[in-house]
Motif scaffolding. Structure first.
Motif, PDB file in Angstrom:
ATOM      1  N   GLN A 203     -21.206   3.095  24.807  1.00 32.69           N
ATOM      2  CA  GLN A 203     -21.836   2.264  25.814  1.00 32.69           C
ATOM      3  C   GLN A 203     -21.206   0.872  25.839  1.00 32.69           C
ATOM      4  O   GLN A 203     -20.500   0.473  24.927  1.00 32.69           O
ATOM      5  CB  GLN A 203     -23.330   2.121  25.515  1.00 32.69           C
ATOM      6  CG  GLN A 203     -23.609   1.503  24.146  1.00 32.69           C
ATOM      7  CD  GLN A 203     -25.094   1.350  23.884  1.00 32.69           C
ATOM      8  OE1 GLN A 203     -25.902   1.434  24.782  1.00 32.69           O
ATOM      9  NE2 GLN A 203     -25.451   1.116  22.632  1.00 32.69           N
ATOM     10  N   GLN A 204     -21.467   0.171  26.929  1.00 29.96           N
ATOM     11  CA  GLN A 204     -21.057  -1.217  27.054  1.00 29.96           C
ATOM     12  C   GLN A 204     -21.997  -2.056  26.183  1.00 29.96           C
ATOM     13  O   GLN A 204     -23.222  -1.928  26.286  1.00 29.96           O
ATOM     14  CB  GLN A 204     -21.153  -1.666  28.505  1.00 29.96           C
ATOM     15  CG  GLN A 204     -20.291  -0.855  29.459  1.00 29.96           C
ATOM     16  CD  GLN A 204     -18.829  -1.248  29.399  1.00 29.96           C
ATOM     17  OE1 GLN A 204     -18.480  -2.400  29.586  1.00 29.96           O
ATOM     18  NE2 GLN A 204     -17.967  -0.286  29.130  1.00 29.96           N
ATOM     19  N   VAL A 205     -21.457  -2.904  25.347  1.00 29.09           N
ATOM     20  CA  VAL A 205     -22.272  -3.710  24.439  1.00 29.09           C
ATOM     21  C   VAL A 205     -22.286  -5.160  24.899  1.00 29.09           C
ATOM     22  O   VAL A 205     -21.240  -5.792  25.041  1.00 29.09           O
ATOM     23  CB  VAL A 205     -21.747  -3.631  22.993  1.00 29.09           C
ATOM     24  CG1 VAL A 205     -22.561  -4.538  22.073  1.00 29.09           C
ATOM     25  CG2 VAL A 205     -21.780  -2.190  22.489  1.00 29.09           C
ATOM     26  N   SER A 206     -23.487  -5.677  25.130  1.00 35.87           N
ATOM     27  CA  SER A 206     -23.667  -7.061  25.543  1.00 35.87           C
ATOM     28  C   SER A 206     -24.378  -7.839  24.446  1.00 35.87           C
ATOM     29  O   SER A 206     -25.307  -7.322  23.821  1.00 35.87           O
ATOM     30  CB  SER A 206     -24.476  -7.150  26.846  1.00 35.87           C
ATOM     31  OG  SER A 206     -23.779  -6.542  27.904  1.00 35.87           O
ATOM     32  N   VAL A 207     -23.956  -9.086  24.229  1.00 36.15           N
ATOM     33  CA  VAL A 207     -24.476  -9.899  23.130  1.00 36.15           C
ATOM     34  C   VAL A 207     -24.861 -11.278  23.633  1.00 36.15           C
ATOM     35  O   VAL A 207     -24.154 -11.874  24.466  1.00 36.15           O
ATOM     36  CB  VAL A 207     -23.416 -10.046  22.006  1.00 36.15           C
ATOM     37  CG1 VAL A 207     -23.897 -11.018  20.927  1.00 36.15           C
ATOM     38  CG2 VAL A 207     -23.095  -8.684  21.393  1.00 36.15           C
TER      39      VAL A 207
END
Length: 387
Positions: free
Chosen positions: A129-133
Motif C-alpha cells: 500500500q501507499q504509506v503516508s506519514v
C-alpha cells in the motif's frame, strides 16, 4: 516510549468530530554525527524519554473526559518557537565536537530502529500500500532520511517554528535533487502551532489519511494546558487510518520528579544539561513547568507529561496503548538483533570509555563514568567499554 494504535472505527467526540485512534509512541532521537541527519529538538540526556507506541483501535471504545486542572497563566509557545527559530545550522564537523555527540547518535539510533519496525508493521498488516506519514513537530527535518530509507510515499511535516520548517523543506528539495533517477516521497510543509490550530484544515488533500504520526520530543510542550494537550492529540490522531500508529518520545515525568526530590535545590544536572523547577512537592497535572537547557542546543520551558493522564486522554481519539518503554529498556531489547547492533556501530551511537587517544570525554568528572568503570571491573572487560 509507547505506541498507540488506532481502533478501526472512529467514534465521534463531544464536538462532533471523528476521532479515536491507536498510535505508537517511540523513543526520541537526537541528531546523528555518523549520518547526515540532524536532530532538531533538544533531546533529553540519560534516556529520560519513554518511548510510546499507540495503535488506532479496531473496536469502538467510549472516551472519557480529562480531570479538571488549573490553567497556566502564561503561554510559552512563542518562546519555544523563537528559540528554535534562532538556532543556527551547524555542519557535521561542529556536531562531532559537541559534548552531546554520542547522546544524539544514540537517540538517533533508537528512532531509526523504531521507525523501521513501525513501517514493517504497517506493511505487514495487509497487501502493498501507499504509506503516508505525519511528522508532528518536524523541526529542521532530522528524520527525512529515515522516511526516505523507509520507502514511504507521502510525508506531511508540521512545526511551530517557521524557520525550521523552511530549513526542513530546503533539505527535502536538496534530497530530491541528489536522488537523480530514484523516486522519493512527495511532501507538504506546514508552519503551525499544532497545540492550537487544527492541522487537517491546512492539508493540501483534505481527504488524506495517515498510516503513522511521529512526534519526537515535542508533545511535552503541549502539556502546558489541557486544551493545548488535547489539540495536539487531536492533530496526531484524528487523521490516522484505522490500525494506524502514533509514535513518539517524551521526557519521563516520574524520573524528573524523582531527581528533583533527591536534589538539595530546585535543579539538577551536570556539565551538559540542567533541569530547573520553580518549586517541589506539588505537581499539577497540566502546566507543571520546568526549564531545560542542553549544551547550546536547548534552553526552553517544558512541561511534565503525566503519562497515565496522557493515555486516558488518548482514548477520546480511539487510541490504545501498544508499547511504552524507557530508552534503556528499548536498547536492551533491540540490541539483541545483529542488524541493530551493526547500525549502532555505523552511527557511532556509543561512547568509548576511556576515550580514544587524543580524544576527550564529555566531562572531566570521574563520577559521571563510575557506572562504566564498575561494569568493566565486574564483567572483566578490557578497556575501552562502550557506554
Amino acid at each position: 516510549m509507547e505506541t498507540l494504535k488506532d481502533r478501526g472505527e472512529r467514534p465521534r467526540g463531544e464536538d462532533g468530530e471523528k476521532g479515536e485512534m491507536e498510535g505508537e509512541k517511540e523513543q526520541a532521537e537526537k541528531p546523528t554525527g555518523g549520518e547526515s541527519e540532524e536532530g532538531d529538538r533538544g533531546q533529553e540526556p540519560g534516556g529520560r524519554g519513554p518511548k510510546v507506541q499507540m495503535n488506532r483501535r479496531h473496536e469502538e471504545e467510549e472516551g472519557q473526559g480529562s480531570p479538571q486542572t488549573k490553567k497556566p497563566l502564561i503561554d510559552h509557545s512563542v518562546k519555544v518557537a523563537s528559540h528554535y527559530n534562532s538556532l543556527q545550522e551547524v555542519g557535521l564537523a561542529a556536531r562531532s565536537r559537541s559534548k552531546i555527540f554520542f547522546m544524539r547518535n544514540f537517540n538517533n539510533w533508537l528512532k531509526s530502529v523504531l521507525i523501521g519496525e513501525i513501517l514493517e508493521q504497517v506493511r505487514g498488516a495487509g497487501p502493498a500500500q501507499q504509506v503516508s506519514v505525519l511528522d508532528l513537530g518536524c523541526g529542521k527535518g532530522g528524520d527525512l532520511l529515515k522516511w526516505r530509507r523507509g520507502g514511504i510515499n507521502h510525508l506531511v511535516c508540521a512545526d511551530i517554528a517557521g524557520v525550521s520548517v523552511e530549513q526542513c523543506q530546503s533539505r527535502y528539495e536538496d534530497m530530491k535533487k541528489k536522488s537523480h533517477s530514484e523516486k522519493i516521497f512527495s511532501a507538504q510543509f506546514i508552519n503551525a502551532d499544532c497545540s492550537k490550530e487544527v492541522l487537517s484544515e491546512k492539508l493540501d488533500n483534505p481527504e488524506l489519511m495517515f498510516d503513522i504520526c511521529s512526534c519526537q520530543f515535542v508533545y511535552h510542550y503541549s502539556f502546558e494546558s489541557e486544551q493545548k494537550a488535547d489539540m495536539m492529540l487531536r492533530n496526531a490522531c484524528e487523521r490516522l487510518k484505522p490500525g494506524g500508529f502514533f509514535i513518539g518520545t517524551t521526557p519521563d515525568a516520574f524520573e524528573l520528579v524523582k531527581r528533583l526530590e533527591a536534589s538539595d535545590s530546585l535543579s539538577f544536572g551536570n556539565e551538559v544539561f540542567k533541569v530547573s523547577f520553580q518549586s517541589k512537592g506539588s505537581y499539577p497535572l497540566f502546566g507543571c513547568q520546568y526549564h531545560f537547557s542542553l549544551e547550546d542546543v536547548v534552553n526552553v520551558p517544558e512541561s511534565l507529561v503525566y503519562f497515565p493522564l496522557f493515555q486516558h486522554m488518548a482514548k477520546r481519539y480511539n487510541m490504545r496503548l501498544v508499547l511504552k518503554q524507557r530508552f534503556s529498556e528499548y536498547f536492551e531489547d533491540k540490541v539483541k538483533k545483529e542488524s541493530h547492533r551493526s547500525l549502532m556501530m555505523k552511527m557511532m551511537a556509543l561512547q568509548p570509555f576511556p576515550c580514544d587517544e587524543g580524544g576527550r570525554q564529555v566531562t572531566d568528572s570521574r563520577e559521571e563514568y563510575r557506572h562504566a568503570e564498575e561494569h568493566r571491573v565486574r564483567a572483566g572487560v578490557q578497556p575501552p567499554v562502550q557506554i
